[in-house]
Design an enzyme around this catalytic site. Structure first.
Site, PDB file in Angstrom:
ATOM      1  CB  SER A  90      -0.956  -0.011   1.195  1.00 36.90           C
ATOM      2  OG  SER A  90      -0.214  -0.232   2.354  1.00 36.90           O
ATOM      3  CB  THR A 192      -1.555   5.103   4.220  1.00 38.58           C
ATOM      4  OG1 THR A 192      -2.315   4.836   3.075  1.00 38.58           O
ATOM      5  CG2 THR A 192      -1.064   6.535   4.212  1.00 38.58           C
ATOM      6  CB  THR A 210      -0.803   6.191   0.501  1.00 38.60           C
ATOM      7  OG1 THR A 210      -1.652   5.048   0.488  1.00 38.60           O
ATOM      8  CG2 THR A 210      -1.473   7.282  -0.319  1.00 38.60           C
ATOM      9  NE  ARG A 220      -9.550   6.997  -3.358  1.00 37.84           N
ATOM     10  CZ  ARG A 220      -8.817   6.881  -2.262  1.00 37.84           C
ATOM     11  NH1 ARG A 220      -7.519   6.755  -2.358  1.00 37.84           N
ATOM     12  NH2 ARG A 220      -9.367   6.889  -1.070  1.00 37.84           N
ATOM     13  CB  THR A 243      -3.929   5.151   7.905  1.00 37.42           C
ATOM     14  OG1 THR A 243      -3.911   4.060   6.977  1.00 37.42           O
ATOM     15  CG2 THR A 243      -4.285   4.606   9.278  1.00 37.42           C
ATOM     16  N   GLY A 244      -6.622   4.872   6.290  1.00 41.87           N
ATOM     17  CA  GLY A 244      -7.960   4.320   6.140  1.00 41.87           C
ATOM     18  C   GLY A 244      -8.677   4.941   4.962  1.00 41.87           C
TER      19      GLY A 244
HETATM   20  N1  ASP Z   1      -5.892   6.851   3.225  1.00 42.41           N
HETATM   21  C1  ASP Z   1      -5.469   6.196   2.007  1.00 42.41           C
HETATM   22  C2  ASP Z   1      -6.347   6.648   0.876  1.00 42.41           C
HETATM   23  O1  ASP Z   1      -7.534   6.819   1.065  1.00 42.41           O
HETATM   24  C3  ASP Z   1      -5.495   4.715   2.056  1.00 42.41           C
HETATM   25  C4  ASP Z   1      -5.103   4.037   3.308  1.00 42.41           C
HETATM   26  O2  ASP Z   1      -4.655   4.629   4.257  1.00 42.41           O
HETATM   27  O3  ASP Z   1      -5.268   2.821   3.357  1.00 42.41           O
HETATM   28  O4  ASP Z   1      -5.849   6.764  -0.219  1.00 42.41           O
END
Ligand code: ASP
Length: 335
Positions: A90, A192, A210, A220, A243-244
């Protein structure tokens, strides 16, 4: 009142005044230290905190700080460790691609002066965090996207390389069989990387890098490279990173929100919890389908972390120790 008691009380009182003045914040102390007959509270320095199980990145950053290096160098070098780690799917090389099979990277960096640089949707360049730093330092802009960012990177001496590894390609080919797009609750121990550091001078910087959500639509971009979303630093107050599911972080400008809550006197932990609450309250039951995790540090070196679901962890370097710590989380109900 005895002098010692008075000084201790004064420190506690000034902690309560954080909201009023950033000058007072700089005076707040959190580690007790004996000086003659009085006890004064000192800020904790250096400190490094990073999302997920990222011991090597944090160790790299911490070494720089222990040797008197700047927080900005520490966060950049820490992120580069994960960008080069092909096993992490990731971040950087080996990141999972978009639906068309292209790996596109996002990154941003912010220094103690409030300068900021970001790159979005970059192909073929592994160390996008360093490209983001170049945007911040060598251009009159704060963001470069896609081909423009790639061309800029090459002009600065970055080499093009294929970021899709065999295992990421295999995972994408398996995904294509059903082509179902569901942002999943990440229960892996790596994702990330958002990294925040305070150096020996007390200066704070942050960085975030990330490959974004796996199998995203082409083009995106999530929260990670967006100022105030995936990262925010205010050297008088502290920093935060996310993150997320980036879409949800962006809707509440999560990292900026956390720093502003700390400005109003919340601890890093309280600020992270309120920011998660903001997302959960807006989403109602839907929060069950996605994960968001936050980390934060304040000027005194106090840290916090909170996520919607279990399985978010962070690495913390403080007072000579680098530990992976499981974050507290909101959804305690068993599925
Ligand atoms: N926050 C990141 C995104 O939305 C992805 C992640 O942290 O898993 O691109």
């Amino acid at each position: 009142m005895k002098r010692r008691k008075f000084i201790e009380r004064l420190s506690v009182t000034s902690l309560g005044l954080v909201a009023v003045s950033s000058t007072i914040i700089a005076c707040n102390k959190t580690v007790k230290e004996k000086r003659g007959s009085t006890t004064v509270l000192q800020p904790i320095r250096p400190v490094v905190i990073a999302t997920w199980n990222t011991p090597l990145a944090v160790e790299t950053a911490a070494k720089i700080l222990q040797n008197g290096g700047a927080a900005l160098d520490a966060v950049e070098q820490g992120c580069r460790i994960e960008e080069a780690n092909e096993k992490g799917q990731s971040v950087g090389k080996g990141g999972l691609p978009d639906r068309e099979g292209n790996v596109t990277l996002d990154a941003c960096i912010m220094d103690e002066k409030g300068n900021y640089g970001a790159v979005l949707g970059v192909k073929n360049i592994k160390h996008v965090i360093s490209v983001a730093r170049k945007v911040m330092e060598d251009t009159p802009h704060v963001m470069l996207v896609a081909e423009g960012a790639e061309q800029f990177a090459v002009s600065k001496g970055f080499e093009r390389e294929d970021l899709l590894t065999d295992s990421s390609k295999k995972a994408w080919e398996q995904w294509k069989v059903k082509s179902e797009y569901k942002p999943i609750i990440n229960i892996e121990n790596h994702d990330t990387i958002g990294l925040l550091a305070i150096d020996k001078n007390g200066d704070i910087s942050g960085a975030c890098t990330t490959s974004g959500l796996a199998y995203k639509m082409a083009g995106r971009v999530g929260d990670s490279p967006i100022i105030g979303g995936g990262l925010f630093v205010d050297n008088e107050i502290g920093g935060a990173s996310a993150t997320g599911l980036g879409e949800e972080v962006l809707k509440t400008v999560g990292s900026f929100l956390i720093v502003e809550l700390m400005r109003q006197g919340k601890s890093p932990q309280e600020a992270c919890e309120i920011a998660i609450g903001r997302i959960v309250n807006k989403q109602g039951k839907d929060f069950k389908n996605f994960q968001v995790g936050y980390i934060a540090v304040n000027k005194q070196g106090e840290t916090g972390a909170y996520s919607i679901h279990e399985w978010f962890s962070y690495n913390l370097y403080k007072e000579g120790e680098n530990k992976n710590i499981k974050s507290d989380y909101f959804n305690k109900q068993k599925a």
